[in-house]
Design a protein around this motif. Structure first.
Motif, mmCIF file in Angstrom:
data_model
loop_
_atom_site.group_PDB
_atom_site.id
_atom_site.type_symbol
_atom_site.label_atom_id
_atom_site.label_comp_id
_atom_site.label_asym_id
_atom_site.label_seq_id
_atom_site.Cartn_x
_atom_site.Cartn_y
_atom_site.Cartn_z
ATOM 1 N N GLU A 1 -18.902 7.385 -11.035
ATOM 2 C CA GLU A 1 -17.751 8.180 -11.453
ATOM 3 C C GLU A 1 -17.977 8.894 -12.781
ATOM 4 O O GLU A 1 -17.651 10.077 -12.923
ATOM 5 C CB GLU A 1 -16.504 7.276 -11.551
ATOM 6 C CG GLU A 1 -15.251 8.020 -11.968
ATOM 7 C CD GLU A 1 -13.983 7.181 -11.792
ATOM 8 O OE1 GLU A 1 -14.005 6.194 -11.029
ATOM 9 O OE2 GLU A 1 -12.973 7.524 -12.424
ATOM 10 N N VAL B 1 0.452 11.560 -8.628
ATOM 11 C CA VAL B 1 -0.489 11.841 -9.715
ATOM 12 C C VAL B 1 -1.369 13.031 -9.344
ATOM 13 O O VAL B 1 -1.654 13.896 -10.174
ATOM 14 C CB VAL B 1 -1.343 10.588 -10.028
ATOM 15 C CG1 VAL B 1 -2.494 10.929 -10.971
ATOM 16 C CG2 VAL B 1 -0.459 9.487 -10.623
ATOM 17 N N VAL C 1 3.958 9.172 -12.212
ATOM 18 C CA VAL C 1 4.936 8.139 -11.913
ATOM 19 C C VAL C 1 5.065 7.286 -13.168
ATOM 20 O O VAL C 1 4.073 7.031 -13.855
ATOM 21 C CB VAL C 1 4.522 7.315 -10.671
ATOM 22 C CG1 VAL C 1 3.121 6.741 -10.819
ATOM 23 C CG2 VAL C 1 5.513 6.204 -10.374
ATOM 24 N N THR C 2 6.290 6.880 -13.491
ATOM 25 C CA THR C 2 6.499 6.182 -14.759
ATOM 26 C C THR C 2 6.878 4.719 -14.596
ATOM 27 O O THR C 2 6.817 3.956 -15.556
ATOM 28 C CB THR C 2 7.616 6.860 -15.580
ATOM 29 O OG1 THR C 2 8.808 6.879 -14.777
ATOM 30 C CG2 THR C 2 7.226 8.270 -15.962
ATOM 31 N N ALA D 1 2.182 6.712 -5.354
ATOM 32 C CA ALA D 1 1.817 6.942 -6.755
ATOM 33 C C ALA D 1 0.614 7.881 -6.842
ATOM 34 O O ALA D 1 0.606 8.830 -7.637
ATOM 35 C CB ALA D 1 1.516 5.610 -7.444
ATOM 36 N N ARG D 2 -0.396 7.614 -6.011
ATOM 37 C CA ARG D 2 -1.599 8.455 -6.046
ATOM 38 C C ARG D 2 -1.275 9.904 -5.733
ATOM 39 O O ARG D 2 -1.752 10.824 -6.398
ATOM 40 C CB ARG D 2 -2.623 7.954 -5.019
ATOM 41 C CG ARG D 2 -3.681 7.046 -5.571
ATOM 42 C CD ARG D 2 -4.923 7.007 -4.693
ATOM 43 N NE ARG D 2 -4.637 6.952 -3.280
ATOM 44 C CZ ARG D 2 -4.455 5.825 -2.594
ATOM 45 N NH1 ARG D 2 -4.523 4.657 -3.193
ATOM 46 N NH2 ARG D 2 -4.221 5.869 -1.311
ATOM 47 N N GLY E 1 -23.568 -3.996 10.660
ATOM 48 C CA GLY E 1 -22.577 -3.169 9.960
ATOM 49 C C GLY E 1 -22.836 -1.679 10.121
ATOM 50 O O GLY E 1 -21.896 -0.883 10.181
ATOM 51 N N ARG F 1 -25.382 -5.222 0.525
ATOM 52 C CA ARG F 1 -25.112 -4.946 1.935
ATOM 53 C C ARG F 1 -24.469 -3.570 2.106
ATOM 54 O O ARG F 1 -24.880 -2.767 2.938
ATOM 55 C CB ARG F 1 -24.164 -6.005 2.515
ATOM 56 C CG ARG F 1 -24.800 -7.378 2.706
ATOM 57 C CD ARG F 1 -23.729 -8.428 2.942
ATOM 58 N NE ARG F 1 -22.852 -8.033 4.027
ATOM 59 C CZ ARG F 1 -23.022 -8.409 5.294
ATOM 60 N NH1 ARG F 1 -24.017 -9.215 5.606
ATOM 61 N NH2 ARG F 1 -22.195 -8.014 6.220
ATOM 62 N N THR G 1 -27.593 -6.165 6.772
ATOM 63 C CA THR G 1 -26.299 -5.544 7.068
ATOM 64 C C THR G 1 -25.721 -6.044 8.391
ATOM 65 O O THR G 1 -24.551 -5.766 8.690
ATOM 66 C CB THR G 1 -26.451 -4.008 7.095
ATOM 67 O OG1 THR G 1 -27.611 -3.690 7.857
ATOM 68 C CG2 THR G 1 -26.622 -3.466 5.694
ATOM 69 N N THR H 1 -0.496 4.013 -11.313
ATOM 70 C CA THR H 1 -0.833 5.297 -10.694
ATOM 71 C C THR H 1 -1.390 5.133 -9.285
ATOM 72 O O THR H 1 -1.772 6.113 -8.661
ATOM 73 C CB THR H 1 -1.888 6.041 -11.538
ATOM 74 O OG1 THR H 1 -3.049 5.200 -11.632
ATOM 75 C CG2 THR H 1 -1.374 6.355 -12.928
ATOM 76 N N GLY H 2 -1.458 3.896 -8.796
ATOM 77 C CA GLY H 2 -1.887 3.684 -7.416
ATOM 78 C C GLY H 2 -3.386 3.716 -7.228
ATOM 79 O O GLY H 2 -3.879 3.603 -6.107
ATOM 80 N N PHE I 1 -11.028 11.467 -9.485
ATOM 81 C CA PHE I 1 -12.044 10.681 -8.784
ATOM 82 C C PHE I 1 -11.443 9.389 -8.283
ATOM 83 O O PHE I 1 -10.536 8.836 -8.901
ATOM 84 C CB PHE I 1 -13.204 10.333 -9.730
ATOM 85 C CG PHE I 1 -13.874 11.536 -10.311
ATOM 86 C CD1 PHE I 1 -14.823 12.227 -9.578
ATOM 87 C CD2 PHE I 1 -13.544 11.978 -11.583
ATOM 88 C CE1 PHE I 1 -15.440 13.348 -10.120
ATOM 89 C CE2 PHE I 1 -14.159 13.093 -12.132
ATOM 90 C CZ PHE I 1 -15.099 13.778 -11.392
ATOM 91 N N GLN I 2 -11.986 8.901 -7.189
ATOM 92 C CA GLN I 2 -11.649 7.550 -6.755
ATOM 93 C C GLN I 2 -12.920 6.910 -6.213
ATOM 94 O O GLN I 2 -13.530 7.413 -5.265
ATOM 95 C CB GLN I 2 -10.552 7.573 -5.690
ATOM 96 C CG GLN I 2 -10.042 6.179 -5.388
ATOM 97 C CD GLN I 2 -8.591 6.204 -4.919
ATOM 98 O OE1 GLN I 2 -8.041 7.265 -4.625
ATOM 99 N NE2 GLN I 2 -7.980 5.052 -4.851
ATOM 100 N N THR J 1 0.824 -1.206 0.000
ATOM 101 C CA THR J 1 0.000 0.000 0.000
ATOM 102 C C THR J 1 0.865 1.265 0.000
ATOM 103 O O THR J 1 0.389 2.320 -0.403
ATOM 104 C CB THR J 1 -0.943 0.036 1.219
ATOM 105 O OG1 THR J 1 -0.163 -0.192 2.390
ATOM 106 C CG2 THR J 1 -2.000 -1.047 1.123
ATOM 107 N N TYR K 1 3.340 1.775 -2.003
ATOM 108 C CA TYR K 1 3.483 2.128 -3.422
ATOM 109 C C TYR K 1 2.251 2.888 -3.900
ATOM 110 O O TYR K 1 2.363 3.958 -4.504
ATOM 111 C CB TYR K 1 3.694 0.878 -4.307
ATOM 112 C CG TYR K 1 3.703 1.269 -5.762
ATOM 113 C CD1 TYR K 1 4.869 1.703 -6.368
ATOM 114 C CD2 TYR K 1 2.522 1.321 -6.500
ATOM 115 C CE1 TYR K 1 4.868 2.150 -7.682
ATOM 116 C CE2 TYR K 1 2.496 1.769 -7.805
ATOM 117 C CZ TYR K 1 3.677 2.177 -8.393
ATOM 118 O OH TYR K 1 3.669 2.642 -9.681
ATOM 119 N N SER K 2 1.051 2.331 -3.654
ATOM 120 C CA SER K 2 -0.139 2.971 -4.216
ATOM 121 C C SER K 2 -0.359 4.357 -3.605
ATOM 122 O O SER K 2 -0.764 5.280 -4.307
ATOM 123 C CB SER K 2 -1.377 2.080 -4.063
ATOM 124 O OG SER K 2 -1.460 1.551 -2.771
#
Lengths: 400, 400
Positions: A190, A30, A36-37, A26-27, A284, A370, A281, B14-15, A213-214, A20, A22-23
């Motif tokens: 999205e 960006v 990141v290449t 990178a995020r 939850g 759920r 749920t 890009t993560g 967006f994510q 995690t 790395y991600s």
């Protein structure tokens, strides 16, 4: 500028730890439009590190190395950085003093091993770590600038944001401050959000704000990554865009920045108290609410019930019964049932001001139903508390 | 044998997507004692793929490439593999026929784009994908053998286990079948489990079984990765070791292989029914139980309560009250409270046969206390249902 990320460590290489770091790196790169290449993973191994440094130096302008700055013998980053840069390791006295003071403040002697963490390649640029014993540093290897960061996530996050990204932006001749503004919404996919926010970036000076967006179902995170010469300029650029995002995404925004939907619910509840009944749920919804700091004084009762008829009238009856039993000011019942191709949701909410219901058919498998039911239940409560309509259609809904 | 993993795709680079495919592949390779020496991440970019193939071919004997086999224009793996191997792409007729049959069986026409997924480098070794439209394949680039796998996790998992690992073991002249036996325990830390299982590997022929651990607090996973010439030999090697693990870890084993603790509880409950009351865990115990298939017919009621006095007598009183109200045959109350340096847990369980309590002080932060309380509560129920003592000390406990 070609930027690479090089993650080191046997735990990462062998998959024992999911990468995690790395991600995250990178995020963030960006988000500030650095990008990141290439990514590389190698273990705690001299030959592999040597080769990885050499190859990255050939390909990239900047390499961010993560891990290997600890006090143990398998932490090799300083040693290999010095070798690759062709310089000896030398003691960085100020950092040693900082570590000693850190331990002294906790009334503990500094373990002798930690001295290793103050040994940096001669001539390296020191990079502060205000919350740990692994300082960062930068050296030039070949034609590339290498930045070394600690493997502990929160230390790396802070060093990346406060120390490394500003240096990289400066290398590109870019302005000095950046900020990431985040909006969390429920009910908009999205691609629709992308359409709804069409033209937003163009409201800012060219290149100053990047929209992204994510999606983490059922929420969507909308991000404005902004940069400017200073904080005042940043604020002047961001304020109208933030207002525009709020206007366009409207009632679908459930929270901003570090706040969560459940946090927004507890905040909006004020002096009120809460009880929740749920079926599919299975606790939850209660679990999410109870995790909010301070919620323990507001949460009166949670009830997990076996499957039952899933319609608005039943949900309302459950909520009314729960309110009477628990004495809570607000009682929410969220009933859900899996059906072919999706699920049926029925929500009932009773408070001192009256009652509301919401029914919906959601698309997706059991897990999505759920998640969607829990989200929609909490969102109905948020909307009621904030005086908003509870029945605006969401993108994950299908017609009856 | 030097094995590298090369993950492709902009989402990973890009993560935006956390690279769990990498960690899964690496773990599986380590489990069968093949190992992994290097990981690379590049985007959907011809130049980067070209360079990554070239560099990996120089370093490795085997390269497992993940992703880029889809039907869209940014899926470049076949094209770049053909270029790197110096051959043209040719249509693999049997795979095209399989895809057409797949779509026909769903009464849908095959989208024309999918034809691209049957274009493989000339001379490539076809690798089956029984559950998707992206077949795998292998080609030789330089001196390395490249295996191409789909990015969809469940397709990749199956191809890796059923197709690729057997080929790699065969390349090493190793026996044909492998199996991973897993034990899930609660209450034993990794280093103690390692001691308790000392000498276990030596009970099998040299190199036939590899013992490994993976801690996911509060559970520990103990893994036996075995290989043998055929299934009968594998069974003969594994059976005595499995029995030995069960003997040594004893009552701490809560489940095996794909089973979960909550699944074991529901299975042991038989025709019984269940109600659960919880404080700090806020519905987390109910949520775990309700997720077990079939649990909806066994689960009578879950109750999430505000903080209260955390001791065995209170827990027992809550359980007795809940049993009376819900009509369930088994009622469990799990109370927890965060204290300085850890948390206090009190568990009460009432069933037709009587009642039991369990109190404990756990070490760790709030999140660990929540996880530990939920686990211990479920484990007390499992132990009671299985006729085991409920008060064996766990490693995460501290003295009062």
């Amino acid at each position: 500028m070609r930027i690479e990320i090089l993650c080191t460590g046997d735990e990462i290489l062998t998959g024992k730890t999911i990468n995690t770091n790395y991600s995250h790196m990178a995020r963030r790169l960006v988000e500030v439009d650095l990008g990141v290449t290439w990514g590389t993973v190698v273990g705690d191994d001299r030959e592999a590190l040597r080769a990885a440094f050499r190859e990255a130096a050939r390909r990239a302008d900047v390499v961010i190395v993560n891990g290997g700055l600890g006090p143990t013998v398998d932490d090799l980053s300083q040693e290999m950085a010095a070798e690759a840069a062709g310089v000896p390791l030398v003691l960085h006295e100020p950092w040693l003093a900082r570590m000693e003071a850190f331990y002294a403040s906790r009334n503990r002697p500094m373990p002798p091993n930690n001295r290793k963490q103050a040994m940096l390649p001669q001539g390296a640029e020191f990079i502060d770590n205000p919350i740990g014993t692994a300082c960062g540093f930068a050296v030039t290897i070949g034609d590339a600038r290498f930045y070394f960061t600690p493997g502990v996530p929160r230390e790396m996050h802070r060093m990346l944001d406060e120390q490394i990204i500003p240096r990289l932006l400066a290398m590109e001749g870019r302005a000095g401050v950046t900020r990431l503004k985040r909006f969390h919404s429920f009910g908009i996919g999205e691609s629709r959000a992308d359409q709804m926010l069409d033209g937003l970036e163009a409201m800012a000076p060219e290149g100053a704000v990047k929209l992204g967006f994510q999606a983490h179902y059922p929420q969507l995170e909308t991000k404005l990554a902004a940069r400017a010469a200073d904080s005042a300029a940043l604020e002047a650029i961001l304020a109208p865009l933030e207002a525009e995002v709020r206007r366009r995404l409207g009632n679908f925004i459930v929270a901003e920045d570090a706040q969560s939907l459940e946090g927004a619910v507890i905040a909006a509840l004020g002096e009120g108290t809460l009880a929740v009944a749920e079926t599919l749920t299975g606790g939850g919804i209660a679990a999410r609410l109870v995790q909010v700091p301070g919620a323990e004084t507001r949460f009166r009762r949670g009830l997990v019930l076996p499957p039952m008829e899933t319609n608005g009238a039943t949900a309302l009856a459950q909520a009314a019964k729960l309110r009477a039993e628990s004495g809570a000011s607000h009682a929410l019942a969220v009933l859900a049932a899996v059906e072919k191709g999706g699920g049926r949701i029925a929500i009932g909410l009773v408070d001192g001001g009256g009652e509301v219901t919401r029914e919906a058919l959601l698309v997706g498998d059991r897990e999505r139903v759920r998640l969607g039911a829990a989200e929609m239940g909490l969102d109905v409560l948020r909307r009621r508390l904030q005086g908003l309509p509870v029945d605006e259609a969401v993108d994950f809904e299908r017609k009856a």
